[in-house]
Scaffold this active site. Structure first.
Site, PDB file in Angstrom:
ATOM      1  N   GLU A  58      -1.993   4.960  -9.596  1.00 18.64           N
ATOM      2  CA  GLU A  58      -1.468   3.594  -9.629  1.00 18.64           C
ATOM      3  C   GLU A  58      -2.564   2.663 -10.121  1.00 18.64           C
ATOM      4  O   GLU A  58      -3.699   2.718  -9.632  1.00 18.64           O
ATOM      5  CB  GLU A  58      -1.030   3.140  -8.236  1.00 18.64           C
ATOM      6  N   ASP A  69      -0.096  -7.236  -0.023  1.00 21.50           N
ATOM      7  CA  ASP A  69      -1.442  -6.675   0.019  1.00 21.50           C
ATOM      8  C   ASP A  69      -2.243  -7.174   1.219  1.00 21.50           C
ATOM      9  O   ASP A  69      -2.215  -8.362   1.548  1.00 21.50           O
ATOM     10  CB  ASP A  69      -2.212  -7.025  -1.261  1.00 21.50           C
TER      11      ASP A  69
END
Length: 276
Positions: A58, A69
């Site tokens: 990724e 996040d």
């Protein structure tokens, strides 16, 4: 004359899961932020991870408002943005990685920058740079059709996310949407909340994966688990009942803990230890 199907970039994702399964192990998916700690170093680190045994990688697209996040990935994204990283910069990072490795690359980012860039332009450019798929944490299923269609036109896949709080009816809808394309898998979020390395896996994780599997097995969709995985024990545990495991924050912390001259070797060693 028998017709043959030309493999698309997304086919490489499916092949990675198939290969790992034939070897009796799960797919290892490390995450690297484009431009962190610098553009050139992020390329070196990603290539090192591929050489050490990563199956899929990724590549994070930094964004100023990364809702999913945790602090570690937020930090990496902020450093990348302050260094001038853009979507075009992420594309320029993906290209040399794809030329130096043969493993699938997946962009992970948020939807607003892609919309601003232009969906068609983004998908077309990503395909030419070696990208195979896309993960968009803030894109709901109901609004995903334009992007999914554009990705499919260029041979790329859209990977959907499912969390422990996702209702069964919605899991069924997501599974059906994912099954309509080549190279997709389901990204199972191990817990409700943001990313970040954790000491222990959630106690409900296996039952959650089994619940998702009951809706995806008819489509033979692989399941990968992310958020909170950080140790070889985590990977071994997760891949005993899921098809793959994603490691993100732990890698960024590892990079932070080593001087420039040791980062590449540290990443190689870490990935080798995680690959079960």
């Amino acid at each position: 004359m028998q017709s043959t199907t030309i493999p698309t970039p997304a086919t490489r994702i499916t092949n990675a899961f198939t290969q790992a399964k034939s070897e009796g192990r799960g797919v290892l998916i490390p995450y690297f932020m484009c431009g962190y700690p610098s553009p050139s170093r992020s390329i070196e680190l990603t290539v090192a991870a591929a050489q050490a045994g990563a199956d899929i990688i990724e590549l994070g697209i930094p964004f100023s408002d990364p809702l999913a996040d945790g602090v570690t990935i937020q930090h990496a994204g902020q450093v990348a943005l302050e260094g001038g990283m853009t979507i075009n910069g992420c594309m320029d990072i993906a290209r040399p990685i794809s030329l130096q490795t043969n493993i699938p690359l997946i962009f992970m980012g948020y939807y607003n920058p892609i919309l601003a860039y232009g969906i068609e332009r983004f998908c077309q450019t990503a395909a030419t740079k070696g990208i195979c798929g896309l993960i968009i944490p803030d894109l709901p299923l109901e609004e995903s059709a334009p992007l999914q269609q554009a990705l499919q036109q260029h041979g790329l896949s859209l990977i959907f996310l499912i969390s422990p709080t996702t209702p069964n009816e919605r899991i069924a809808q997501i599974a059906k949407a994912a099954a309509s394309e080549t190279g997709s898998f389901i990204y199972c979020i191990s817990l409700s909340g943001v990313t970040g390395a954790r000491t222990n896996l959630p106690p409900h994780l296996q039952s959650f994966i089994e619940r998702v599997r009951s809706y995806t097995q008819e489509y033979s969709l692989p399941l990968a688990v992310g958020f909170g995985l950080s140790t070889p024990q985590h990977i071994a545990n997760v891949t005993s009942y899921a098809d793959g495991a994603v490691v993100a924050s732990a890698l960024i912390k590892l990079i932070d803990q080593h001087p420039d001259s040791e980062q590449v070797e540290a990443v190689k060693h870490f990935i080798k230890n995680l690959r079960i």
